[in-house]
Enzyme design. Sequence first.
Site, mmCIF file in Angstrom:
data_model
loop_
_atom_site.group_PDB
_atom_site.id
_atom_site.type_symbol
_atom_site.label_atom_id
_atom_site.label_comp_id
_atom_site.label_asym_id
_atom_site.label_seq_id
_atom_site.Cartn_x
_atom_site.Cartn_y
_atom_site.Cartn_z
ATOM 1 N N SER A 1 33.854 10.082 -29.270
ATOM 2 C CA SER A 1 33.721 9.358 -27.859
ATOM 3 C C SER A 1 35.235 9.590 -27.239
ATOM 4 O O SER A 1 36.184 9.442 -27.921
ATOM 5 C CB SER A 1 33.355 7.897 -27.851
ATOM 6 N N GLY B 1 20.678 10.011 -36.222
ATOM 7 C CA GLY B 1 20.343 9.362 -34.840
ATOM 8 C C GLY B 1 19.641 10.280 -34.107
ATOM 9 O O GLY B 1 20.009 10.038 -32.805
ATOM 10 N N SER C 1 16.436 9.924 -33.343
ATOM 11 C CA SER C 1 15.187 9.282 -32.668
ATOM 12 C C SER C 1 15.538 8.934 -31.134
ATOM 13 O O SER C 1 14.498 8.802 -30.472
ATOM 14 C CB SER C 1 14.916 7.879 -33.435
ATOM 15 N N TYR D 1 34.650 -0.406 -30.887
ATOM 16 C CA TYR D 1 34.131 1.075 -31.167
ATOM 17 C C TYR D 1 34.985 2.193 -30.706
ATOM 18 O O TYR D 1 34.892 3.015 -31.520
ATOM 19 C CB TYR D 1 33.101 0.895 -29.554
ATOM 20 N N ALA D 2 36.111 1.886 -30.161
ATOM 21 C CA ALA D 2 37.013 3.029 -29.813
ATOM 22 C C ALA D 2 37.900 3.189 -31.350
ATOM 23 O O ALA D 2 38.055 4.103 -31.543
ATOM 24 C CB ALA D 2 38.089 2.495 -28.889
ATOM 25 N N ALA D 3 38.080 2.122 -31.855
ATOM 26 C CA ALA D 3 38.812 2.072 -33.113
ATOM 27 C C ALA D 3 37.773 2.585 -34.195
ATOM 28 O O ALA D 3 38.496 3.569 -34.983
ATOM 29 C CB ALA D 3 39.021 0.803 -33.721
ATOM 30 N N LYS E 1 35.700 5.364 -33.570
ATOM 31 C CA LYS E 1 35.687 6.633 -33.283
ATOM 32 C C LYS E 1 36.976 7.354 -33.631
ATOM 33 O O LYS E 1 37.188 8.389 -33.863
ATOM 34 C CB LYS E 1 35.153 6.744 -31.733
#
Length: 252
Positions: free
Chosen positions: A145, A22, A24, A158-160, A162
């Site tokens: 996060s 990641g 870039s 997203y939370a799951a 992470k």
Amino acid sequence: MSADSSALGAFSLIGRTILVTGASSGIGRQIALSCAEAGANVIASGRDEGRLQALLGDLGGEPHRYVVANLSDDTGIKSLAEQVGKIDGVVHSAGVSALAPLRLASRPHVESQLDINYVAPLLLSQQLLVRNAIAPGGAIVFVSSISAHIGVHGVGAYAASKAALEAMARALAMEVAKKKIRVNCLAPGLVETPMLAAARATTGGLDETLAKYPLGVGLPQDVAHAAIFFLSNASRWITGTTLILDGGHTVG
């Protein structure tokens, strides 16, 4: 006292080769730049070759290099692991985030974030370890996060992803401890990145949320410096943990 035995020397990455995914843009890009400033030879990975070329220019060219890789594809993961050779550390910074309340979340919405944020770093770590690519005494760093620790509206998938990443990291830490390889996570809050800029544009402003950060919103350098700590000898006795970086947001 030699530099390596000094307090400052403990944070040095001189002579080490570090892979950053990641790289870039955003946090990953800054981690690559900061690792180079700390003395590391950087292998930057991402999907956008144009941005990686620009990053390589900012890094000063050789001995740094880049590898274009699509981490949503098993072939891309294996190819990256094969091309990096021997490394002393890896920072898994590649990630995606999409907003949707769970009542509206589709299977593609959930699976796309799990794929990049959890499955890809897991499988890339596996491929690196299978090849003995990470030197004994090396480090694996996952970028998580604070959403894995607090309730945030609209980021359930997203939370799951992470939270799963952090749980996996704890298990992996125990599996590779015999090789003296350390595994840790960084869990930043809001950081001034293109992703945050996009969120501002999408939501029409985040003033109420930003006001809840006692020390203000973070900078990419704040996360990069913490990554250097986990990659260096300064953290040689730390594994299986998550460092929250949020300017005090989760304290209250």
